[in-house]
Design a protein around this motif. Sequence first.
Motif, PDB file in Angstrom:
ATOM      1  N   ALA A 137       0.489  42.552  84.065  1.00 32.13           N
ATOM      2  CA  ALA A 137       1.592  42.902  85.555  1.00 32.13           C
ATOM      3  C   ALA A 137       2.806  44.084  84.805  1.00 32.13           C
ATOM      4  O   ALA A 137       2.658  44.899  85.466  1.00 32.13           O
ATOM      5  CB  ALA A 137       2.530  41.749  85.418  1.00 32.13           C
ATOM      6  N   GLN A 138       2.223  44.043  83.121  1.00 28.43           N
ATOM      7  CA  GLN A 138       3.355  45.298  82.550  1.00 28.43           C
ATOM      8  C   GLN A 138       2.767  46.636  82.210  1.00 28.43           C
ATOM      9  O   GLN A 138       3.185  47.660  83.194  1.00 28.43           O
ATOM     10  CB  GLN A 138       3.687  44.586  81.187  1.00 28.43           C
ATOM     11  CG  GLN A 138       4.931  43.749  80.951  1.00 28.43           C
ATOM     12  CD  GLN A 138       4.738  43.512  79.419  1.00 28.43           C
ATOM     13  OE1 GLN A 138       4.148  43.273  78.627  1.00 28.43           O
ATOM     14  NE2 GLN A 138       6.011  42.644  79.305  1.00 28.43           N
ATOM     15  N   ARG A 139       1.572  46.668  82.617  1.00 30.54           N
ATOM     16  CA  ARG A 139       0.925  47.637  82.521  1.00 30.54           C
ATOM     17  C   ARG A 139       0.138  48.711  83.643  1.00 30.54           C
ATOM     18  O   ARG A 139       0.650  49.301  83.917  1.00 30.54           O
ATOM     19  CB  ARG A 139      -0.462  47.597  82.056  1.00 30.54           C
ATOM     20  CG  ARG A 139      -1.171  47.591  81.092  1.00 30.54           C
ATOM     21  CD  ARG A 139      -2.609  47.152  80.444  1.00 30.54           C
ATOM     22  NE  ARG A 139      -3.508  46.807  80.431  1.00 30.54           N
ATOM     23  CZ  ARG A 139      -3.597  45.051  79.783  1.00 30.54           C
ATOM     24  NH1 ARG A 139      -2.765  44.866  78.811  1.00 30.54           N
ATOM     25  NH2 ARG A 139      -4.226  44.344  80.721  1.00 30.54           N
ATOM     26  N   LYS A 140       0.745  47.923  84.645  1.00 34.02           N
ATOM     27  CA  LYS A 140       0.712  48.175  86.120  1.00 34.02           C
ATOM     28  C   LYS A 140       1.789  48.863  86.893  1.00 34.02           C
ATOM     29  O   LYS A 140       2.216  50.014  86.894  1.00 34.02           O
ATOM     30  CB  LYS A 140       0.050  46.882  87.444  1.00 34.02           C
ATOM     31  CG  LYS A 140       0.156  47.399  89.025  1.00 34.02           C
ATOM     32  CD  LYS A 140      -0.133  46.059  89.749  1.00 34.02           C
ATOM     33  CE  LYS A 140      -0.530  46.318  91.407  1.00 34.02           C
ATOM     34  NZ  LYS A 140       0.104  45.513  92.015  1.00 34.02           N
ATOM     35  N   ARG A 141       3.140  47.857  85.806  1.00 36.67           N
ATOM     36  CA  ARG A 141       4.324  48.732  86.299  1.00 36.67           C
ATOM     37  C   ARG A 141       4.740  50.329  85.563  1.00 36.67           C
ATOM     38  O   ARG A 141       5.320  50.913  85.925  1.00 36.67           O
ATOM     39  CB  ARG A 141       5.540  47.600  85.822  1.00 36.67           C
ATOM     40  CG  ARG A 141       6.565  47.662  86.114  1.00 36.67           C
ATOM     41  CD  ARG A 141       7.698  46.740  86.260  1.00 36.67           C
ATOM     42  NE  ARG A 141       9.371  47.179  85.651  1.00 36.67           N
ATOM     43  CZ  ARG A 141      10.438  47.191  85.640  1.00 36.67           C
ATOM     44  NH1 ARG A 141      10.280  46.083  84.320  1.00 36.67           N
ATOM     45  NH2 ARG A 141      11.366  47.824  86.417  1.00 36.67           N
ATOM     46  N   LEU A 142       4.057  49.943  84.148  1.00 33.03           N
ATOM     47  CA  LEU A 142       4.321  51.155  83.697  1.00 33.03           C
ATOM     48  C   LEU A 142       3.403  52.236  84.537  1.00 33.03           C
ATOM     49  O   LEU A 142       4.020  53.220  84.430  1.00 33.03           O
ATOM     50  CB  LEU A 142       3.544  50.732  82.036  1.00 33.03           C
ATOM     51  CG  LEU A 142       4.494  50.134  81.421  1.00 33.03           C
ATOM     52  CD1 LEU A 142       3.838  49.945  79.693  1.00 33.03           C
ATOM     53  CD2 LEU A 142       5.874  51.626  80.972  1.00 33.03           C
ATOM     54  N   PRO A 169       0.266  45.222  75.893  1.00 36.60           N
ATOM     55  CA  PRO A 169       0.894  44.457  77.366  1.00 36.60           C
ATOM     56  C   PRO A 169       0.125  43.453  78.435  1.00 36.60           C
ATOM     57  O   PRO A 169      -0.982  43.883  78.063  1.00 36.60           O
ATOM     58  CB  PRO A 169       1.481  45.581  78.307  1.00 36.60           C
ATOM     59  CG  PRO A 169       1.041  46.953  77.174  1.00 36.60           C
ATOM     60  CD  PRO A 169       0.498  46.108  75.913  1.00 36.60           C
ATOM     61  N   THR A 170       0.933  42.534  78.536  1.00 34.61           N
ATOM     62  CA  THR A 170       0.150  42.479  80.146  1.00 34.61           C
ATOM     63  C   THR A 170      -0.552  43.659  81.400  1.00 34.61           C
ATOM     64  O   THR A 170       0.381  44.194  81.267  1.00 34.61           O
ATOM     65  CB  THR A 170       1.226  41.084  80.751  1.00 34.61           C
ATOM     66  OG1 THR A 170       2.463  42.030  81.932  1.00 34.61           O
ATOM     67  CG2 THR A 170       1.908  40.311  79.692  1.00 34.61           C
TER      68      THR A 170
END
Length: 98
Positions: free
Chosen positions: A16-21, A13-14
Amino acid sequence: MKHKLDPKRPTQPTAAQRKRLQAVADKPDADIDYRDIPALSPEFWAAHRPVRSEPKAQVTLRIDREVLDYFKSGGTGYQTRINDVLRSFVAAHNDAHR
């Protein structure tokens, strides 16, 4: 454009995706809105059994008669259903202790 996933080489994951997760993971369960998720019926669970790769241990276990009768009333597979309930309990309590 089609994307093909390779389970042997999953994409990472990028940021940004890690932050959202992480934001979702940090959210208390009580704050999650489940209204748009349909309840899973007994028919669903009868047709969808989880696949386990690890062998099970055979044990002797004393269970209240009414609990055993309840699981047996669902027909064959009652031992698997008991195992699934116990597995869910362990998962819930493991998450609570982290």
